[in-house]
Design a protein around this motif. Sequence first.
Motif, PDB file in Angstrom:
ATOM      1  N   TYR A  32      -5.979  13.420   5.202  1.00  0.00           N
ATOM      2  CA  TYR A  32      -6.252  13.544   3.767  1.00  0.00           C
ATOM      3  C   TYR A  32      -7.452  14.436   3.474  1.00  0.00           C
ATOM      4  CZ  TYR A  32      -2.938   9.796   3.749  1.00  0.00           C
ATOM      5  OH  TYR A  32      -1.798   9.073   3.956  1.00  0.00           O
ATOM      6  N   ASP A  57       0.846  -1.200   0.000  1.00  0.00           N
ATOM      7  CA  ASP A  57       0.000   0.000   0.000  1.00  0.00           C
ATOM      8  C   ASP A  57       0.880   1.248   0.000  1.00  0.00           C
ATOM      9  OD1 ASP A  57      -2.715   1.102   0.035  1.00  0.00           O
ATOM     10  OD2 ASP A  57      -2.085   2.002   1.929  1.00  0.00           O
ATOM     11  N   ARG A  58       0.633   2.073  -0.965  1.00  0.00           N
ATOM     12  CA  ARG A  58       1.231   3.403  -1.147  1.00  0.00           C
ATOM     13  C   ARG A  58       2.605   3.454  -1.791  1.00  0.00           C
ATOM     14  NH1 ARG A  58      -1.779   7.012   2.639  1.00  0.00           N
ATOM     15  NH2 ARG A  58      -3.078   5.519   3.704  1.00  0.00           N
ATOM     16  N   THR A  89     -14.880  -0.783  -4.897  1.00  0.00           N
ATOM     17  CA  THR A  89     -15.291   0.606  -5.115  1.00  0.00           C
ATOM     18  C   THR A  89     -14.165   1.330  -5.855  1.00  0.00           C
ATOM     19  OG1 THR A  89     -14.289   1.334  -3.044  1.00  0.00           O
ATOM     20  CG2 THR A  89     -16.585   0.625  -2.929  1.00  0.00           C
ATOM     21  N   ASP A  90     -14.495   2.469  -6.459  1.00  0.00           N
ATOM     22  CA  ASP A  90     -13.461   3.238  -7.163  1.00  0.00           C
ATOM     23  C   ASP A  90     -12.298   3.562  -6.228  1.00  0.00           C
ATOM     24  OD1 ASP A  90     -15.004   3.124  -9.386  1.00  0.00           O
ATOM     25  OD2 ASP A  90     -15.727   5.208  -9.277  1.00  0.00           O
ATOM     26  N   GLY A  91     -12.631   3.945  -5.023  1.00  0.00           N
ATOM     27  CA  GLY A  91     -11.592   4.303  -4.051  1.00  0.00           C
ATOM     28  C   GLY A  91     -10.694   3.127  -3.701  1.00  0.00           C
ATOM     29  N   HIS A  92     -11.314   1.958  -3.498  1.00  0.00           N
ATOM     30  CA  HIS A  92     -10.514   0.777  -3.154  1.00  0.00           C
ATOM     31  C   HIS A  92      -9.642   0.348  -4.323  1.00  0.00           C
ATOM     32  CE1 HIS A  92     -13.424  -0.557   0.308  1.00  0.00           C
ATOM     33  NE2 HIS A  92     -12.737   0.525   0.586  1.00  0.00           N
ATOM     34  N   ILE A 134     -10.467  14.027   4.633  1.00  0.00           N
ATOM     35  CA  ILE A 134     -11.727  13.286   4.652  1.00  0.00           C
ATOM     36  C   ILE A 134     -12.423  13.502   5.998  1.00  0.00           C
ATOM     37  CG2 ILE A 134     -12.749  10.965   4.579  1.00  0.00           C
ATOM     38  CD1 ILE A 134     -10.311  10.176   2.794  1.00  0.00           C
ATOM     39  N   ARG A 139      -8.482   2.328  -6.715  1.00  0.00           N
ATOM     40  CA  ARG A 139      -7.412   3.329  -6.826  1.00  0.00           C
ATOM     41  C   ARG A 139      -6.315   3.055  -5.796  1.00  0.00           C
ATOM     42  NH1 ARG A 139      -9.981   7.888  -5.287  1.00  0.00           N
ATOM     43  NH2 ARG A 139     -11.618   7.491  -6.793  1.00  0.00           N
ATOM     44  N   GLN A 140      -6.740   2.758  -4.570  1.00  0.00           N
ATOM     45  CA  GLN A 140      -5.768   2.528  -3.502  1.00  0.00           C
ATOM     46  C   GLN A 140      -4.904   1.293  -3.779  1.00  0.00           C
ATOM     47  OE1 GLN A 140      -7.554   1.822   0.361  1.00  0.00           O
ATOM     48  NE2 GLN A 140      -5.663   2.393   1.421  1.00  0.00           N
ATOM     49  N   HIS A 141      -5.487   0.305  -4.453  1.00  0.00           N
ATOM     50  CA  HIS A 141      -4.824  -0.988  -4.651  1.00  0.00           C
ATOM     51  C   HIS A 141      -4.076  -1.067  -5.979  1.00  0.00           C
ATOM     52  CE1 HIS A 141      -4.286  -4.996  -3.138  1.00  0.00           C
ATOM     53  NE2 HIS A 141      -4.937  -5.592  -4.103  1.00  0.00           N
ATOM     54  N   GLN A 142      -4.254  -0.047  -6.851  1.00  0.00           N
ATOM     55  CA  GLN A 142      -3.776  -0.129  -8.239  1.00  0.00           C
ATOM     56  C   GLN A 142      -2.270  -0.356  -8.347  1.00  0.00           C
ATOM     57  OE1 GLN A 142      -6.177  -0.095 -10.774  1.00  0.00           O
ATOM     58  NE2 GLN A 142      -4.442  -1.060 -11.812  1.00  0.00           N
TER      59      GLN A 142
END
Length: 310
Positions: free
Chosen positions: A206, A49-50, A100-103, A208, A105-108
């Motif tokens: 972030y 992650d990241r 989800t889009d967010g998940h 949020i 994106r985070q995992h890409q």
Amino acid sequence: MRPIDFVGDIHGHAGALRALLDRLGYKYQANQWTHAQDGRLVFLGDLIDRGPEQRETVDLVHALCDSGRALCLMGNHEFNAVGFVTSRTDDPDRYVRSHTDGHIRQHQAFLDAYQHDSVGYQDTIAWFKTLPLWFEQPGVRAVHACWHAPAQALLAPYLDHRHAPTDLSFFTDSAIEHSAAWQARETLLNGLEMRLPEGSHFKDYYGIQRRRIRLNWWDPDQSTYRDSAVIDVTQRDRIPDLPLPSTAPSYHESLVFFGHYWMRGIPSIRHPRAVCLDYSVALPDGALCAYRYQGEIDAQSDHLVWVSNS
Ligand SMILES: [Mn+2]
């Protein structure tokens, strides 16, 4: 005694990991990992992650584990990587980690690291499925986010003698929101959280908006929402200064190491029996931090070892 080096969240920073291993005295020579005092390593999870070198980090830690020199605990991100490709049993069209889009994106970046190597990807996911949820031997313990005996007892039927999942039911049962298994897995891998009183919220690092705080479960003196929130100093006065409805359990009878909490600043011992080793290596001023345990009852600040990002 043989030292045990506990290592905090790496988040894909393989360069920092190589520098830390060097500083701790681990050497790769003649096809094996050696250490002058026959040291062992316990990684606290969140290899991925990241960061820019997620695959390199996984490969290095996996090789250390295969050599018998290291043990790696499951972090919330290893759980999520398995969950991303594991169907739910209560709703087979969905995954344990929802897409989800967010998940996504985070995992890409993790998926991209294996885009031309499906065998390597399968191997990594298969390995993540076998990671223990905690480590325990007389006098010392470790877990990714929160040491919590009731949560551990609840998950025990899903785990083997190493505290590792026996099969996929750990992942599928603990995916069912608000189930007992879900709550227990969240506690161990994501930490204790508490909902703020009605009307209260704050913005996280972030930006949020959040209505729940992460509790500093390791501090026995916590009594208000404001004192007990794990939060950026600039946000703390947004948290109500009201008493907590109940205090978090604390388990300080033996030394426990954990990661997960994105600590900032210079690594330090904030509690002699509960030591966080996550110092935000994925941030520009962060560090990858370890602790050399040699049988002591209370943690000692001169046993901390770290490499800074800057
Ligand atoms: Mn984490």
